[in-house]
Every structure is written in C-alpha cells, then in structure tokens.
Design an enzyme around this catalytic site. Structure first.
Site, PDB file in Angstrom:
ATOM      1  N   GLU A  22       2.106   1.889  -3.430  1.00 24.16           N
ATOM      2  CA  GLU A  22       1.025   2.443  -4.253  1.00 24.16           C
ATOM      3  C   GLU A  22       0.990   3.969  -4.129  1.00 24.16           C
ATOM      4  O   GLU A  22       0.851   4.693  -5.127  1.00 24.16           O
ATOM      5  CB  GLU A  22      -0.309   1.833  -3.841  1.00 24.16           C
ATOM      6  CG  GLU A  22      -1.512   2.381  -4.593  1.00 24.16           C
ATOM      7  CD  GLU A  22      -2.705   2.575  -3.699  1.00 24.16           C
ATOM      8  OE1 GLU A  22      -3.264   3.697  -3.699  1.00 24.16           O
ATOM      9  OE2 GLU A  22      -3.090   1.623  -2.992  1.00 24.16           O
ATOM     10  N   HIS A  23       1.135   4.476  -2.923  1.00 28.52           N
ATOM     11  CA  HIS A  23       1.196   5.925  -2.718  1.00 28.52           C
ATOM     12  C   HIS A  23       2.414   6.528  -3.408  1.00 28.52           C
ATOM     13  O   HIS A  23       2.320   7.562  -4.078  1.00 28.52           O
ATOM     14  CB  HIS A  23       1.267   6.245  -1.221  1.00 28.52           C
ATOM     15  CG  HIS A  23      -0.049   6.251  -0.525  1.00 28.52           C
ATOM     16  ND1 HIS A  23      -0.542   7.367   0.119  1.00 28.52           N
ATOM     17  CD2 HIS A  23      -0.991   5.290  -0.368  1.00 28.52           C
ATOM     18  CE1 HIS A  23      -1.722   7.080   0.652  1.00 28.52           C
ATOM     19  NE2 HIS A  23      -2.018   5.821   0.370  1.00 28.52           N
ATOM     20  N   GLU A  33      -3.387   7.987   7.796  1.00 28.84           N
ATOM     21  CA  GLU A  33      -4.515   7.259   7.205  1.00 28.84           C
ATOM     22  C   GLU A  33      -4.930   6.099   8.100  1.00 28.84           C
ATOM     23  O   GLU A  33      -6.115   5.857   8.308  1.00 28.84           O
ATOM     24  CB  GLU A  33      -4.118   6.735   5.818  1.00 28.84           C
ATOM     25  CG  GLU A  33      -5.226   5.992   5.096  1.00 28.84           C
ATOM     26  CD  GLU A  33      -4.795   5.490   3.733  1.00 28.84           C
ATOM     27  OE1 GLU A  33      -5.534   4.656   3.160  1.00 28.84           O
ATOM     28  OE2 GLU A  33      -3.738   5.898   3.225  1.00 28.84           O
ATOM     29  N   HIS A  70       0.833  -1.207   0.000  1.00 30.57           N
ATOM     30  CA  HIS A  70       0.000   0.000   0.000  1.00 30.57           C
ATOM     31  C   HIS A  70       0.867   1.257   0.000  1.00 30.57           C
ATOM     32  O   HIS A  70       0.553   2.247  -0.681  1.00 30.57           O
ATOM     33  CB  HIS A  70      -0.915  -0.031   1.224  1.00 30.57           C
ATOM     34  CG  HIS A  70      -1.729   1.207   1.402  1.00 30.57           C
ATOM     35  ND1 HIS A  70      -1.657   1.971   2.547  1.00 30.57           N
ATOM     36  CD2 HIS A  70      -2.613   1.828   0.599  1.00 30.57           C
ATOM     37  CE1 HIS A  70      -2.468   3.004   2.444  1.00 30.57           C
ATOM     38  NE2 HIS A  70      -3.064   2.951   1.266  1.00 30.57           N
TER      39      HIS A  70
END
Length: 471
Positions: free
Chosen positions: A82-83, A159, A79
């Site tokens: 991905e950022h 997040e 993840h």
C-alpha cells in the site's frame, strides 16, 4: 494513513433522531436502492452512488486482498505494498501521485485491513477522469526501485515502533489477538511482525502486486455528483483497457481455527502504562459468516452492553460502583471470516483489576440470564438507525460502506437491507446471541499493569516481540 474528515449536519441529526424515535421503519425509503452497480468486461465491479448536492466526487478502488491473505512469513506485505503504490509508474515520477492530486485541488489516501486494501481520492467532478486514469495506471504499471523499496521499508518499521512498540495498549491488543486466533491469520497484526517486516523485499512486493492487483479482483466505487452513464464511460476508457488476471480466484483459502477449548489470559506489565486496565475479546461471527439475524443481534447486544454512558457496563462500573473511570464494549462484525466482541474498563484508583473484571462479568451474565428490556432495545435500534442516516449524508462514508461490504463478499442489496434487518431484532434474539457467543472458552482476557520494575522496556521492544493499518 490520514483519516478523511467527516462533516455532519446538526439539523439532519436532530430530525433523524426524532423521525426514528417515532417510527423505526421510516429509514427504509431513504436507504432503498440508492446505489447502482455493473461489471466491466474485464471483471471489475463498479458501484455508483449519485449525490448531486455539490460538484464533488469520492473515487475509491478496493482490492479483495488484505493482511490475512499474506503468505506465512511475509506479514506486513499487504500494508507495505500500500505504501509502495504511492511511488512511481512510467507516467508518474516517484512521490508525485499525491502531489498531482493536491495540485488538482483534491485529497487522497489509502488503508489496509485484514480483508481488503483501498485507495481513494476526493476531487471536483471534472477531475474524476484524471483520477481513474492515474489509479488504472498504478493498478498495472507500478515501478519499484530497489533503493525506494528499502527506504519505505524503514518507514513502515518506524511506523510499527511508534504505533505499537511505544504504546503499551497497542502491545496488549496485538498479543491478545495473537492468543485469540490459534490458527487463523487474523491473529497476526495487519502492520506485520517486526522481524518479518525487516526482511520484506522488492520481490515480495512485486509477487503480491502481480497476483492480487487486477481489475477482476477490484471494486470501483464512485459517490457524488455523477450519473451511472458518466461513470461507465470513464471506467471503460480507463480500467476497461486492463486485461483480467486469470490467476486470481474468488475463493480465499485461509486456515481455520480449531474449536476453542480453554479461556486464555495475558498480563502485560509496562512502566509506560498510565492506568490499570482490563480487556476481553471473544470470537464471534461476522455479517458474512453469521446465521440470518445473528450479526444484527450482536450489534444491538453490544450497543446496549457497551456503547456510551447509557450502556450497562458504563452505568455499572463507572456510575454506580465507581470501580472504573471508563468502560465499554463493541462488536466488530465486518470480517470475511468472522468478527469479535470486545470489552474494556480502566480501573479507578486503588481498585484491583480482578474486581473490575468480576463486575464486568456480572453485567454480561445478567444479559445472558435475563436478556434486555424493550426500552433498551428501542433506544439501541434508534441510535443505530440514526447513525445510518447521518453517515448517508457523507459521500466518502457512503463509498466506504458499500466498498467494504462488497470487498468481503456482501452485496449492494445486503448493505441497503441493513436498516430493515436491524429493526427486526427482538429482545429474545439479543438474549440468544449473548448466551451463544459470550463463551469464556472462546475468549482472551488481558490486564495492562503499570510496573516500575522495568519488565517491559522500550529497548526490549525494538526487536521482534489494530483491524486496519492506515498509511
């Protein structure tokens, strides 16, 4: 990540439901051989789904890697990467990728799951070549500045705090998943564990990127106003120039769970919880791992047992007994290594969770013992088949449908055979999978309890203590 907006035609909806109610097999011609597929010389798979109603395309690149492929101790790196993919290359300055897409009149996003990571744009047809050029560029030329990596690490930590640690339901879900899987990596959250996320480094990201991000580990899906020849030409000119990575293997070596021998139970007491609620998760096979027909039968089972106000759980717990204010369930069957059956109920005021759980168990026990009716079976099939038609009307949803299935090892033929296979499910099939997979020993039950004694405080959760994280 932001979710792409879906549009549906109410006229199509009405006609589809009517058509399928009369003839459940009528869907077959609509879904048959809609997509074309080919492979580039470097091993990249390509799927094209033509739809010429408007000059728009959805362009997606799927990588066969997700959170379940992470090295132990680096949870969240899939993840995190991905950022970081939205940072920079030699051709694209920091933070400009999405801005370029926006200036071209398009929209873009990405998401990470346990088994796949995907990047997508929706643009006018004449911008497709530019999207391929940009996506091919960041497939191999990602540039990671140490300062930018640390800044983005703070973003994913925030997040996690906002999505998980400030949400009691998300905390319970995370803890239940960790208990459901004794050894398999599906037990860790896609976003990662806080204490491991806080240590993720630039080198972790680069190692993951260089190993998994390659054309022979990727699937290009293009849906919309294109032909196969147009896509092939553009793909050869962009992705086709990237050499394959021989270190990427098609086999994913993940640890398996041992036999589940005992039911597990969790209670989360949290002053922020608004209601008393009950949840239960069972391990189950997926469309990848199930025996022929079982996954379709599980879909039908949970449509009847838990989907909407006509489901057995809702009618029993909410309408008839007034034990709950809401109730339902679901089958999640698109994992590479397995799926899950889930149930939930929010207790009505003053009703003990034990009573809610017992009523839920009675609903499931009745299906195991007596099965489902032909009327329920027909209604469930028609509902699923109608959904298939509605979703086929949206090019972005189509691209996801094919991309996700191929990313976990299924084929275009499998995707397009799904409506026919759903139509073949019998009441006896549903009864069999209910008896086989609603096994208490393969389950986790969770209670969420509002508690003013301060057992779970916000400050306690900023330090280390759902199936896709969106950027």
């Amino acid at each position: 990540m932001r979710l792409a907006t879906c549009f549906r035609s109410s006229l199509l909806t009405s006609l589809a439901v009517l058509m399928l109610a009369v003839n459940p097999q009528a869907h077959a011609a609509d879904g048959a051989t809609r997509a074309a597929e080919f492979k580039l010389s470097n091993g990249m798979d390509v799927v094209v789904i033509p739809d010429h109603r408007s000059p728009v395309v959805t362009h997606m690149v799927w990588y066969r890697v997700g959170a379940a492929d992470e090295v132990r101790g680096t949870s969240g790196i899939a993840h995190f990467l991905e950022h970081l993919m939205f940072k920079s290359t030699d051709k694209i300055p920091v933070g400009e990728f999405s801005k370029i897409v926006g200036r071209l009149g398009g929209q873009d996003n990405a998401f990470t799951g346990n088994d796949a990571t995907a990047y997508f744009q929706r643009v006018a047809k004449d911008r497709l070549g530019k999207m391929m050029e940009m996506e091919a560029d960041r497939m191999v030329n990602l540039r990671l500045d140490e300062k930018e990596v640390l800044t983005e690490r703070d973003v994913i930590l925030e997040e996690r705090r906002s999505r998980i640690e400030n949400n009691p339901s998300s905390i319970l879900d995370e803890q239940m998943n960790a208990a459901l899987y004794l050894n398999h990596p599906y037990g860790k959250p896609v976003i990662g564990w806080y204490h491991e996320m806080a240590k993720l480094s630039r080198q972790n990201a680069l190692d993951f990127y260089k190993h998994y991000y390659a054309p022979n580990n990727a699937i290009l899906v293009v849906s919309g106003d294109v032909t196969v020849d147009e896509v092939k030409k553009l793909a050869d000119e962009t992705y086709g120039k990237i050499p394959s990575n021989p270190t990427v293997t098609t086999t994913r070596n993940r640890p398996a769970d041992p036999p589940q021998l005992v039911a597990r139970r969790l209670t989360l007491k949290d002053p922020r919880a608004g209601n008393y609620s009950f949840q239960r998760y069972y391990q189950a096979p997926s469309y990848v791992t199930a025996k022929p027909g079982e996954a379709e039968a599980l879909d039908i089972l949970m449509k009847i047992a838990g989907s909407g106000s006509t489901s057995r759980l809702y009618k029993k717990l909410v309408v008839e007994s007034k034990l709950a204010s809401s109730a339902g369930g679901d089958f999640s069957g698109y994992g590479l290594d397995g799926g899950t059956i889930s149930l939930y109920a929010v207790a009505a005021d003053g009703v003990p969770l034990e009573k809610v759980e017992a009523a839920s168990d009675e609903v499931l026990a009745d299906i195991v013992k007596n099965g489902v009716t032909e009327q329920e079976l027909t209604r469930a099939k028609n509902s699923y088949l109608a959904d298939y038609v509605y979703d086929s009307d949206n090019q972005a949803t189509l691209a996801r449908r094919y991309g996700w299935n191929l990313a976990v090892g299924r084929t275009v033929a499998d995707v397009e055979a799904w409506p026919a296979n759903i139509s073949k499910v019998t009441a006896n099939d549903v009864k069999k999978v209910a008896a086989k997979y609603l096994d208490p020993n393969d389950s986790v039950t969770g209670y969420l309890v509002p508690d003013q004694s301060g057992v779970a405080q916000v400050e306690d959760l900023s330090a280390p203590s759902p199936s896709g994280e969106l950027r």
